[in-house]
Design a protein around this motif. Structure first.
Motif, PDB file in Angstrom:
ATOM      1  N   MET A 307       0.858  -1.174   0.000  1.00 56.08           N
ATOM      2  CA  MET A 307       0.000   0.000   0.000  1.00 56.08           C
ATOM      3  C   MET A 307       0.904   1.237   0.000  1.00 56.08           C
ATOM      4  O   MET A 307       1.554   1.536   1.001  1.00 56.08           O
ATOM      5  CB  MET A 307      -0.901  -0.010   1.232  1.00 56.08           C
ATOM      6  N   ASP A 322       0.501  13.494  -8.939  1.00 59.58           N
ATOM      7  CA  ASP A 322       0.112  12.115  -9.234  1.00 59.58           C
ATOM      8  C   ASP A 322       1.273  11.246  -9.721  1.00 59.58           C
ATOM      9  O   ASP A 322       1.088  10.055  -9.965  1.00 59.58           O
ATOM     10  CB  ASP A 322      -1.015  12.088 -10.264  1.00 59.58           C
ATOM     11  N   LEU A 325       2.077   7.811  -7.667  1.00 66.04           N
ATOM     12  CA  LEU A 325       1.155   6.701  -7.896  1.00 66.04           C
ATOM     13  C   LEU A 325       1.259   6.174  -9.328  1.00 66.04           C
ATOM     14  O   LEU A 325       1.177   4.963  -9.559  1.00 66.04           O
ATOM     15  CB  LEU A 325      -0.271   7.124  -7.571  1.00 66.04           C
ATOM     16  N   SER A 329       2.678   2.399  -9.771  1.00 61.17           N
ATOM     17  CA  SER A 329       1.727   1.517 -10.440  1.00 61.17           C
ATOM     18  C   SER A 329       2.360   0.877 -11.674  1.00 61.17           C
ATOM     19  O   SER A 329       2.236  -0.337 -11.901  1.00 61.17           O
ATOM     20  CB  SER A 329       0.474   2.307 -10.828  1.00 61.17           C
ATOM     21  N   LEU A 339      -0.688  -4.066  -5.814  1.00 55.58           N
ATOM     22  CA  LEU A 339      -0.789  -2.800  -5.097  1.00 55.58           C
ATOM     23  C   LEU A 339      -2.159  -2.642  -4.459  1.00 55.58           C
ATOM     24  O   LEU A 339      -3.166  -3.083  -5.006  1.00 55.58           O
ATOM     25  CB  LEU A 339      -0.576  -1.609  -6.045  1.00 55.58           C
ATOM     26  N   THR A 341      -4.413   0.424  -3.533  1.00 56.47           N
ATOM     27  CA  THR A 341      -4.489   1.871  -3.785  1.00 56.47           C
ATOM     28  C   THR A 341      -5.915   2.382  -3.557  1.00 56.47           C
ATOM     29  O   THR A 341      -6.615   2.767  -4.496  1.00 56.47           O
ATOM     30  CB  THR A 341      -4.046   2.199  -5.222  1.00 56.47           C
ATOM     31  N   GLU A 359      -7.598   3.000 -10.273  1.00 52.81           N
ATOM     32  CA  GLU A 359      -6.553   4.026 -10.315  1.00 52.81           C
ATOM     33  C   GLU A 359      -7.236   5.398 -10.257  1.00 52.81           C
ATOM     34  O   GLU A 359      -7.316   6.130 -11.239  1.00 52.81           O
ATOM     35  CB  GLU A 359      -5.701   3.851 -11.569  1.00 52.81           C
ATOM     36  N   TRP A 361      -6.544   8.277  -9.144  1.00 49.14           N
ATOM     37  CA  TRP A 361      -5.813   9.490  -9.432  1.00 49.14           C
ATOM     38  C   TRP A 361      -5.861   9.865 -10.915  1.00 49.14           C
ATOM     39  O   TRP A 361      -5.641  11.018 -11.285  1.00 49.14           O
ATOM     40  CB  TRP A 361      -4.366   9.370  -8.971  1.00 49.14           C
TER      41      TRP A 361
END
Length: 367
Positions: A307, A322, A325, A329, A339, A341, A359, A361
């Motif tokens: 995480m 961003d 991430l 990723s 992951l 997230t 995802e 973001w």
């Protein structure tokens, strides 16, 4: 010249007065300081990392770093629109559930085998002692102390403002049964009104047994501490929560080093590793992991799932908000590393390794 000297003296006086405010905390003294001096990691009045850890990578200067911060800001450091979040009723989660709920950056709530645990809570909306200077992104500050149930254990990784928040800690008084923190950090808690008997200050590689089945291990991290101009007067920690059914690693902040492999060798497979991923820069890679180092740390830890935290709420570095991430990723897919997230407030069911996360973001419009 007289005007210059007078201005300098006035600014110095204002700074001294400002630093007397309680959010800066108080230095350890008496028995607390004597215990700190007995730590093998405390030398010449300060704590030290296991490996040489320069404040800046070779080839970088503080002047250059400060110039970039003030004059070369990334236009995408902050999101244009509000960060999405979920409002979970934390007080009515199933009592027997093992969950994590992220509040953005490095703050999160956990239920582990009946224990209610809170990590590095920052609910003030600010990651600086100066109001309004490091504000939380829109949409990321929807949780507060009133949303929490009574907390069995509050874990603090270190004393930086984005992890140890004065107003949040003050508000938590009476709602927390036990505090675990690094050596020296307890002085802040006492100054801010918490009872000495609930505070447990620890060195690296100590173990706290909770009943017969749960252990909280305080572990090595590669970072630094300090709330004013003096560094490393308190100790920074990572944690591992060990129950009969799972192991959860809480990394706090820190750069990559051999300690990840040492922890992995000691504890074997770790079910969930919560690792810092964000607010990094090549100039200070010794104290914050780059995304590729996050993935390597997960491998060293024998982590089944990771995480990534330390992003999504505050902008403390020059990369796009961003980027952490996006990068972790991309790299996790290349390395077949699952992951975790969640959105802020979304419940992570720790016993459900098949839980799917979007995802989030990528749907936020950015500058």
């Amino acid at each position: 010249m007289i005007i210059l000297i007078s201005t300098t003296a006035l600014l110095s006086l204002v700074t001294i007065i400002f630093l007397q405010q309680p959010q800066f905390g108080q230095a350890a003294s008496g028995e607390r300081l004597e215990r700190m001096k007995k730590s093998k990691h405390f030398r010449d009045g300060a704590f030290a990392n296991l490996s040489y850890t320069p404040p800046l990578t070779e080839g970088y200067s503080m002047t250059g770093v400060m110039y970039n911060f003030f004059f070369k800001k990334n236009p995408r450091q902050k999101p244009l629109k509000a960060i999405p979040s979920v409002k979970t009723d934390l007080k009515n989660l199933p009592a027997d559930s093992n969950v994590v709920v992220w509040f953005g950056h490095s703050s999160y709530y956990m239920q582990v085998d009946g224990l209610k645990i809170l990590v590095d809570p920052v609910f003030s909306g600010n990651a600086s002692p100066i109001p309004g200077t490091t504000k939380a992104f829109e949409g990321t500050n929807s949780y507060g102390v009133n949303d929490l149930p009574e907390i069995d254990y509050l874990l603090i990784s270190h004393d930086h403002y984005d992890h140890l928040d004065y107003s949040t800690i003050k508000e938590l008084k009476g709602k927390v049964k036990n505090v675990i923190c690094g050596l020296g950090v307890g002085a802040y808690f006492e100054q801010w009104g918490h009872l000495p008997e609930i505070i447990s200050e620890r060195d690296w590689n100590e173990t706290i047994a909770i009943g017969e089945n749960i252990k909280i291990h305080t572990l090595t991290a590669r970072h630094f501490s300090g709330r004013t101009f003096k560094r490393n007067t308190t100790l920074w920690l990572a944690y591992l929560i060990e129950t009969p059914g799972q192991k959860i690693f809480i990394g706090g902040d820190g750069g990559y080093d051999t300690h990840f492999a040492e922890i992995g060798n000691r504890f074997g497979t770790i079910d969930l590793a919560i690792l810092e991923n964000g607010q990094y820069n090549l100039a200070w890679r010794a104290i914050h992991c780059l995304p590729e180092e996050v993935v390597q740390a997960a491998k060293d830890l024998n982590a089944k799932r990771v995480m990534p935290v330390h992003s999504g709420k505050f902008s403390l570095a020059l990369h796009s908000w961003d980027e952490p991430l996006n990068e972790v990723s991309r790299l996790s897919k290349l390395n077949d590393l699952p992951l975790v997230t969640p959105q802020i407030g979304e419940v992570v069911w720790m016993n459900d390794e098949g839980q799917v996360f979007g995802e989030w973001w990528k749907i936020v419009e950015t500058r």
